[in-house]
Motif scaffolding. Sequence first.
Motif, short mmCIF file in Angstrom:
data_model
loop_
_atom_site.label_atom_id
_atom_site.label_comp_id
_atom_site.label_asym_id
_atom_site.label_seq_id
_atom_site.Cartn_x
_atom_site.Cartn_y
_atom_site.Cartn_z
N SER A 30 0.79 -1.33 0.10
CA SER A 30 -0.13 -0.07 -0.02
C SER A 30 0.90 1.22 0.02
O SER A 30 0.46 2.26 -0.73
N LEU A 33 1.74 2.71 -3.35
CA LEU A 33 0.97 3.41 -4.04
C LEU A 33 0.58 4.76 -3.60
O LEU A 33 -0.31 4.99 -2.70
N ALA A 35 -0.79 8.58 -3.38
CA ALA A 35 -2.05 9.35 -4.24
C ALA A 35 -1.52 10.26 -5.36
O ALA A 35 -0.76 11.10 -5.29
N GLN A 38 1.03 7.02 -10.15
CA GLN A 38 1.16 5.70 -10.97
C GLN A 38 2.36 5.06 -11.36
O GLN A 38 3.17 5.83 -11.64
N ARG A 52 -2.74 5.02 -7.19
CA ARG A 52 -3.80 5.38 -6.51
C ARG A 52 -4.24 6.81 -6.74
O ARG A 52 -3.55 7.55 -6.97
N THR A 53 -5.33 7.02 -6.80
CA THR A 53 -6.02 8.27 -6.90
C THR A 53 -6.05 9.27 -6.10
O THR A 53 -5.48 8.83 -5.01
N GLY A 56 -7.72 8.06 -3.04
CA GLY A 56 -7.06 6.94 -2.14
C GLY A 56 -7.69 5.63 -2.95
O GLY A 56 -7.35 4.53 -2.38
N GLU A 57 -8.20 5.64 -3.98
CA GLU A 57 -8.72 4.35 -4.78
C GLU A 57 -7.63 3.86 -5.65
O GLU A 57 -6.87 4.36 -6.06
N VAL A 58 -7.44 2.42 -5.57
CA VAL A 58 -6.46 1.85 -5.98
C VAL A 58 -6.65 1.79 -7.74
O VAL A 58 -8.01 1.31 -8.13
N GLU A 127 -7.18 -4.77 -1.22
CA GLU A 127 -6.07 -4.23 -0.44
C GLU A 127 -6.47 -4.51 1.05
O GLU A 127 -7.54 -4.01 1.30
N VAL A 132 -1.28 -4.90 -1.62
CA VAL A 132 -2.20 -4.95 -2.65
C VAL A 132 -2.28 -6.11 -3.63
O VAL A 132 -1.08 -6.53 -4.00
#
Length: 366
Positions: A30, A33, A35, A38, A52-53, A56-58, A127, A132
């Motif tokens: 985690s 990744l 924020a 990529q 990760r956006t 916080g989304e993968v 996750e 992940v």
Amino acid sequence: MADDVSPLATAQSITSDGLLLDCWYFAATSAELKAGKQFRRMIVGEPVLLGRTAKGEVLAIRDVCPHRAVPLSAGRQVETNGQATIECPYHGWRFGGDGVCKLMPSLVEGQPYDPAKVKVRRYPHAERNGLVFIYVSSDPRFDGTPDLPPPDFGIKADKPKFVVSRVFEAHMDNAVVGLMDPAHVPFVHNQWWWRPPSVGLKLKEKQFEPRLYGWAIARHAPSSNSLAYRLLFGEGVTTEIVFMVPGFRWEVVENDKSQFFTLTCLTPIDGKSTLITQISYWTRAPLLDLIKPILIPAAREFLDQDGRMVDLQNKGLPFTKGMLWIDDIDVQAKWYNKLKREWAQSRAEGRPFSNPIRPQSLKWRS
């Protein structure tokens, strides 16, 4: 790669290189990744964008733009209609975390192209415990929910205390077999703090039992000749070692108060190299917190020792058709190949996985 698994290359759930599909692989920690960022990682011979956006989304999609084949990971994250997207640096095509193209900036009114009909592969992901995982299907167009859940190892800590990794220039099979081998420890890992040479070889007898997609050494008291174990906890300590396909090995040492958990994840980069990642957790173990600065380089050296042996093995493999496996020290290697066969065959036949391992006691000197 072991000779007796090569016939599986025709099965759907295994690649021509002998790597399993339709299963979960460790992809990243985690912490890797960040924020809004990529990067590219090769997994089972495929380029995967991991990121990760800002929310916080993968993100886990194929890292190739279908327009001109530029890696999407070389682009940037931008918002498109309220959704985080990856913008290709070549022509600005934007792809969401679902793999669907959201925008082709060059289009003008009346041109017969629908961006939503253009997609890149999306990898189901999960996750947990600071790790992940991605699901690699045998169907590159798979876009549903995997029929098996992501791995749950029973880790009590929320995130790792430390992580070490190394790329082995070896096929996944050889990396797995090398790491699970019980007889190499006194010769390869003979440091004063682990298995000093003065200890000598001792008879080991362990009871093995089947577990889900693998096997385990039944819970027992730690080896009395391991200094590292004796330093971990006080009374009532037990340990358990488990292996599960496609490539997860973990050891848990615990009592009713604390847990020390070491997870080794093997992720095939391709048919010739494998990423080995060792992740350590512990709860309520102040001594380990104190000596953590020592544990990290020690763990790295431990992994490097195995890596150097793989490098030596590579000098001999081109000159032999196979390896000589003997009982009982190589029984686990044979089990691994049985599990691979059953995995591919059960998937090809559309039936539940049936673990071929049976309870057995194994003996060796190490």
